[in-house]
Design a protein around this motif. Structure first.
Motif: not given
Length: 89
Positions: A56-58, A25, A42, A34
């Motif tokens: 906030e992340d994949r 993100s 996000f 996070t």
């Protein structure tokens, strides 16, 4: 619902070529805030074991939440668990 929980940190073992960098993100990951999860936007807030985290992340499939920790030792110690996860926004 019931989700698989794992942990990661910013090291090369956990993040490979993205080690030490920002999240998908665009923000820097923060322990206690996070998480990484695919299939949700996000900024989505997730309540896990009474604590609210932000997607906030994949990198993990829907149904699997990867929680960011400040060190590899903390991430390794967390291991893999299952918990109820609730969207709060």
């Amino acid at each position: 619902g019931r989700f698989k929980l794992t942990a990661y940190c910013a090291c090369s073992k956990c993040c490979g070529k993205w080690a030490g960098g920002g999240t998908a993100s665009g923000v820097m990951p923060t322990p206690g805030r996070t998480v990484a999860m695919a299939g949700v936007p996000f900024g989505t807030k997730l309540k896990i074991n009474g604590h609210v985290y932000t997607v906030e992340d994949r990198g993990t499939a829907y149904g699997h939440v990867d929680i960011f920790f400040g060190s590899h030792a903390e991430a390794s110690s967390f291991g893999m668990k299952y918990a109820d996860v609730y969207q709060v926004n």
